[in-house]
Design an enzyme around this catalytic site. Structure first.
Site, short mmCIF file in Angstrom:
data_model
loop_
_atom_site.label_atom_id
_atom_site.label_comp_id
_atom_site.label_asym_id
_atom_site.label_seq_id
_atom_site.Cartn_x
_atom_site.Cartn_y
_atom_site.Cartn_z
N TYR A 161 0.82 -1.23 0.00
CA TYR A 161 0.00 0.00 0.00
C TYR A 161 0.86 1.28 0.00
CZ TYR A 161 -3.66 3.21 1.87
OH TYR A 161 -4.53 4.25 2.10
N LYS A 200 0.98 4.48 -2.60
CA LYS A 200 0.65 5.84 -2.14
C LYS A 200 1.85 6.79 -2.27
CE LYS A 200 -3.76 5.40 -0.90
NZ LYS A 200 -4.84 6.18 -1.52
P1 NAD Z 1 -13.80 3.00 1.81
O1 NAD Z 1 -13.41 1.58 1.61
O2 NAD Z 1 -14.80 3.35 2.85
O3 NAD Z 1 -14.30 3.62 0.41
C1 NAD Z 1 -13.58 3.39 -0.77
C2 NAD Z 1 -14.57 3.37 -1.92
O4 NAD Z 1 -13.83 3.11 -3.13
C3 NAD Z 1 -15.61 2.23 -1.78
O5 NAD Z 1 -16.89 2.76 -2.01
C4 NAD Z 1 -15.20 1.25 -2.85
O6 NAD Z 1 -16.28 0.51 -3.40
C5 NAD Z 1 -14.56 2.18 -3.90
N1 NAD Z 1 -13.69 1.44 -4.81
C6 NAD Z 1 -12.82 0.45 -4.51
N2 NAD Z 1 -12.27 -0.03 -5.62
C7 NAD Z 1 -12.78 0.69 -6.65
C8 NAD Z 1 -12.61 0.65 -8.06
N3 NAD Z 1 -11.81 -0.26 -8.63
N4 NAD Z 1 -13.27 1.54 -8.83
C9 NAD Z 1 -14.11 2.44 -8.26
N5 NAD Z 1 -14.35 2.52 -6.94
C10 NAD Z 1 -13.68 1.64 -6.15
O7 NAD Z 1 -12.43 3.80 2.04
P2 NAD Z 1 -12.14 5.26 2.65
O8 NAD Z 1 -11.65 5.06 4.03
O9 NAD Z 1 -13.28 6.17 2.40
O10 NAD Z 1 -10.88 5.64 1.76
C11 NAD Z 1 -10.98 6.49 0.63
C12 NAD Z 1 -9.56 6.87 0.19
O11 NAD Z 1 -8.87 7.47 1.28
C13 NAD Z 1 -8.71 5.67 -0.27
O12 NAD Z 1 -7.91 6.07 -1.36
C14 NAD Z 1 -7.83 5.40 0.95
O13 NAD Z 1 -6.61 4.79 0.59
C15 NAD Z 1 -7.62 6.80 1.47
N6 NAD Z 1 -7.28 6.89 2.90
C16 NAD Z 1 -8.13 6.42 3.87
C17 NAD Z 1 -7.74 6.52 5.21
C18 NAD Z 1 -8.62 6.02 6.34
O14 NAD Z 1 -8.13 5.96 7.48
N7 NAD Z 1 -9.87 5.70 6.12
C19 NAD Z 1 -6.52 7.10 5.55
C20 NAD Z 1 -5.69 7.55 4.54
C21 NAD Z 1 -6.08 7.45 3.21
#
Ligand code: NAD
Length: 253
Positions: free
Chosen positions: A151, A155
């Site tokens: 990951y 990133k």
């Molecule tokens: P989440 O899993 O709640 O939501 C992610 C969404 O992306 C889901 O609705 C999923 O169906 C969709 N998705 C996955 N694969 C896909 C694809 N191939 N095409 C289209 N849509 C797709 O995750 P989140 O926590 O809301 O994270 C969103 C972003 O933030 C991600 O890029 C994640 O890496 C980043 N992020 C999250 C956190 C955290 O702590 N939650 C921290 C840092 C970064």
């Protein structure tokens, strides 16, 4: 309204941070294409947010799907001002235990998916001579937690992509920036805690790691996405804004 009249595509907007961004964008006057692979959450979020949204079932790992999404946005709304590359997945392993399939699954969504979306949308922004791309990176874009491979590789690459595209197209009035959230309380985080024997203890441990003794909320990421996407940030380009309560600055003894 800070995004009045603008057209945005937000990937992965069916839930979590993406849904919060879509909601904030609609509140600020934007029309939002919810580019989500999960038809159930994508259509439910579009229905909840109302007539300023359009759900287009989109898989960012598939070129045809990405191009169809962009074409649909253009057909319906005639322009694309904002692209938020939010879709992402956690793929966490020990490096030497990572299979080729797991490596590819991670890169396909977290890095190549962003490039695919940019490649599809940038020609429109170039024609318009205006646009803002916001990539949702992570604390894992600049720090490493052992056992979370690959990951952070994806990133870190996403920051490189942000910088490369931000410089390449700056003279065409296109800005490309990233947001680097720390821990944000979404289903992704909750699902990760569930992989521990004591999920509640892991949740509390996560809270304690952060100087404010809590983790972030999706709306807190959404507010920064609004700012970067708006005309309030015209000279902010090719950079990343951390949203982590100061955790990345905290000195660990
Ligand atoms: P989440 O899993 O709640 O939501 C992610 C969404 O992306 C889901 O609705 C999923 O169906 C969709 N998705 C996955 N694969 C896909 C694809 N191939 N095409 C289209 N849509 C797709 O995750 P989140 O926590 O809301 O994270 C969103 C972003 O933030 C991600 O890029 C994640 O890496 C980043 N992020 C999250 C956190 C955290 O702590 N939650 C921290 C840092 C970064």
């Amino acid at each position: 309204m800070r995004l009045d009249g603008k057209v945005a595509i937000v990937t992965g907007a069916g839930r979590g941070i993406g849904a919060a961004i879509a909601e904030a964008f609609v509140r600020e006057g934007a029309t939002v294409v919810i580019a989500e692979v999960d038809a159930a959450t994508g259509s439910a979020t579009a229905a909840r947010l109302g007539s300023s949204t359009l759900f287009v079932c989109t898989d960012v790992t598939d070129n045809g799907s990405v191009e169809a999404c962009t074409a649909e946005a253009l057909k319906r709304f005639g322009r694309i001002d904002i692209l938020v590359n939010n879709a992402g997945i956690n793929v966490f392993h020990d490096p030497l235990e990572t299979t080729d399939a797991e490596w590819q699954r991670c890169m396909a969504v977290d890095l190549e998916g962003v490039w695919r979306m940019c490649r599809a949308v940038l020609p429109t922004m170039l024609r318009q001579q205006t646009g803002s791309v916001v990539n949702i990176a992570s604390s894992h874009s600049s720090t490493i937690i052992p056992g979370t491979f690959p990951y952070p590789v994806a990133k870190h690459g996403l920051l490189g992509l942000t910088r490369a595209l931000g410089i390449q197209y700056a003279a065409s009035n296109i800005r490309v920036n990233a947001i680097a959230p720390g821990y944000i309380e979404t289903d992704l985080a909750v699902d990760y805690w569930k992989t521990f024997q004591d999920p509640a203890a892991e949740r509390q441990r996560t809270y304690d790691l952060h100087p404010p003794k809590r983790i972030g909320k999706p709306e807190e990421v959404a507010m920064t996405a609004v700012f970067l996407a708006s005309d309030e940030a015209p000279f902010i380009n090719a950079t990343s804004i951390a949203i982590d309560g100061g955790r990345s600055v905290l000195y660990h003894e």
